[in-house]
Design a protein around this motif. Structure first.
Motif, PDB file in Angstrom:
ATOM      1  N   TYR A   9      -0.184   8.627   5.589  1.00  0.00           N
ATOM      2  CA  TYR A   9      -1.570   8.220   5.366  1.00  0.00           C
ATOM      3  C   TYR A   9      -1.612   7.234   4.203  1.00  0.00           C
ATOM      4  O   TYR A   9      -0.822   7.332   3.266  1.00  0.00           O
ATOM      5  CB  TYR A   9      -2.437   9.442   5.055  1.00  0.00           C
ATOM      6  N   ASP A  10      -2.551   6.294   4.258  1.00  0.00           N
ATOM      7  CA  ASP A  10      -2.724   5.321   3.195  1.00  0.00           C
ATOM      8  C   ASP A  10      -3.250   6.037   1.947  1.00  0.00           C
ATOM      9  O   ASP A  10      -4.244   6.771   2.007  1.00  0.00           O
ATOM     10  CB  ASP A  10      -3.705   4.242   3.644  1.00  0.00           C
ATOM     11  N   VAL A  44      -9.562  10.599   8.185  1.00  0.00           N
ATOM     12  CA  VAL A  44      -8.487   9.680   7.800  1.00  0.00           C
ATOM     13  C   VAL A  44      -7.438   9.642   8.908  1.00  0.00           C
ATOM     14  O   VAL A  44      -6.855  10.665   9.254  1.00  0.00           O
ATOM     15  CB  VAL A  44      -7.834  10.118   6.468  1.00  0.00           C
ATOM     16  N   ARG A  70       0.846  -1.181   0.000  1.00  0.00           N
ATOM     17  CA  ARG A  70       0.000   0.000   0.000  1.00  0.00           C
ATOM     18  C   ARG A  70       0.888   1.240   0.000  1.00  0.00           C
ATOM     19  O   ARG A  70       1.670   1.454   0.925  1.00  0.00           O
ATOM     20  CB  ARG A  70      -0.886   0.037   1.255  1.00  0.00           C
ATOM     21  N   GLN A 102      -6.919   5.459   1.014  1.00  0.00           N
ATOM     22  CA  GLN A 102      -7.850   6.160   1.894  1.00  0.00           C
ATOM     23  C   GLN A 102      -7.871   7.654   1.586  1.00  0.00           C
ATOM     24  O   GLN A 102      -8.929   8.287   1.621  1.00  0.00           O
ATOM     25  CB  GLN A 102      -7.487   5.914   3.360  1.00  0.00           C
ATOM     26  N   LEU A 117     -14.030   5.205   2.997  1.00  0.00           N
ATOM     27  CA  LEU A 117     -12.622   4.806   3.055  1.00  0.00           C
ATOM     28  C   LEU A 117     -12.484   3.294   3.001  1.00  0.00           C
ATOM     29  O   LEU A 117     -13.186   2.571   3.720  1.00  0.00           O
ATOM     30  CB  LEU A 117     -11.978   5.306   4.352  1.00  0.00           C
ATOM     31  N   ALA A 153      -9.897   8.149  -1.587  1.00  0.00           N
ATOM     32  CA  ALA A 153     -11.321   7.962  -1.322  1.00  0.00           C
ATOM     33  C   ALA A 153     -11.898   9.180  -0.609  1.00  0.00           C
ATOM     34  O   ALA A 153     -12.995   9.653  -0.943  1.00  0.00           O
ATOM     35  CB  ALA A 153     -11.544   6.701  -0.493  1.00  0.00           C
ATOM     36  N   HIS A 154     -11.156   9.712   0.365  1.00  0.00           N
ATOM     37  CA  HIS A 154     -11.633  10.900   1.083  1.00  0.00           C
ATOM     38  C   HIS A 154     -11.769  12.089   0.140  1.00  0.00           C
ATOM     39  O   HIS A 154     -12.777  12.813   0.193  1.00  0.00           O
ATOM     40  CB  HIS A 154     -10.682  11.243   2.232  1.00  0.00           C
ATOM     41  N   ALA A 181     -10.804  -0.235   3.909  1.00  0.00           N
ATOM     42  CA  ALA A 181     -10.131  -0.705   5.124  1.00  0.00           C
ATOM     43  C   ALA A 181      -8.680  -1.056   4.810  1.00  0.00           C
ATOM     44  O   ALA A 181      -8.346  -1.458   3.690  1.00  0.00           O
ATOM     45  CB  ALA A 181     -10.856  -1.918   5.674  1.00  0.00           C
ATOM     46  N   LEU A 182      -7.846  -0.888   5.811  1.00  0.00           N
ATOM     47  CA  LEU A 182      -6.449  -1.326   5.680  1.00  0.00           C
ATOM     48  C   LEU A 182      -6.413  -2.850   5.744  1.00  0.00           C
ATOM     49  O   LEU A 182      -7.307  -3.467   6.339  1.00  0.00           O
ATOM     50  CB  LEU A 182      -5.603  -0.733   6.810  1.00  0.00           C
TER      51      LEU A 182
END
Length: 198
Positions: free
Chosen positions: A49-50, A37, A6, A53, A63, A56-57, A65-66
């Motif tokens: 930060y991923d 987030v 990721r 995510q 968001l 998506a934000h 999921a991890l």
């Protein structure tokens, strides 16, 4: 920890994805972003930060999921690697230099190690011998007696007996090729010897 496969983004990259400067991002968007987030676990200086995510934000979508659970390809900080390997973070960094663990990868201004490397390091003993954390000496360490102290003590005894003239720190400094402060320390220790304190 950066989950396996990721991509991670720091705040500068988040602002760039939003198409604004970092100052504008912090002023206008960061509060809402930080509420939605969460930074990746263990990330600090910088917070990461991923990327999925973040995207998506920014798109107004839920968001993702991890990844759940642990994976050998997860990237760990030095502290997280140390926890898995059972050593300190400073030992992880030292071992990377000496080759006891791989060098890791550089991302976002810091070094990361895979969980697989941390687990492999956990099975090896450290290669150095040193004092154990919290060890106590069984006996005080003995220091070598300074012969100059006894010479100065004899001088002081002779001065006390009236058979020699007083000696100054400057004279002792010249005699022993030391600083005046060291000569003063010699006189102080010699005085304790004369009084039977040492």
């Amino acid at each position: 920890m950066i989950p396996r496969g990721r991509p991670a983004l720091d705040i500068h990259e988040v602002a760039a994805r939003a198409g604004v400067s970092v100052a504008t991002w912090r002023r206008r968007h960061h509060a809402a972003f930080a509420a939605a987030v969460k930074p990746l676990p263990g990330s600090a200086r910088p917070l990461l930060y991923d990327a999925a995510q973040v995207d998506a934000h920014l798109a107004g979508k839920p968001l993702p999921a991890l990844p759940a659970g642990q994976h050998p390809d997860d990237l760990l900080t030095d502290a997280e690697t140390g926890t898995v390997a059972g050593i300190s973070a400073s030992t992880v960094r030292a071992d990377a230099v000496t080759g006891l663990i791989d060098r890791g990868t550089e991302r976002h201004g810091r070094r990361w190690w895979t969980r697989a490397a941390a687990e492999a390091r956990a099975g090896r003993q450290t290669q150095y011998k040193g004092r154990t954390t919290g060890a106590r000496d069984l006996a005080p360490r003995k220091t070598q007696a300074d012969p100059r102290v006894h010479e100065v003590a004899h001088l002081l005894a002779a001065v006390e007996a009236g058979t020699a003239r007083p000696v100054t720190a400057a004279e002792l400094a010249e005699r022993y090729s030391v600083s005046t402060r060291t000569a003063e320390r010699l006189i102080a220790k010699a005085d304790k010897v004369c009084r039977g304190e040492i």
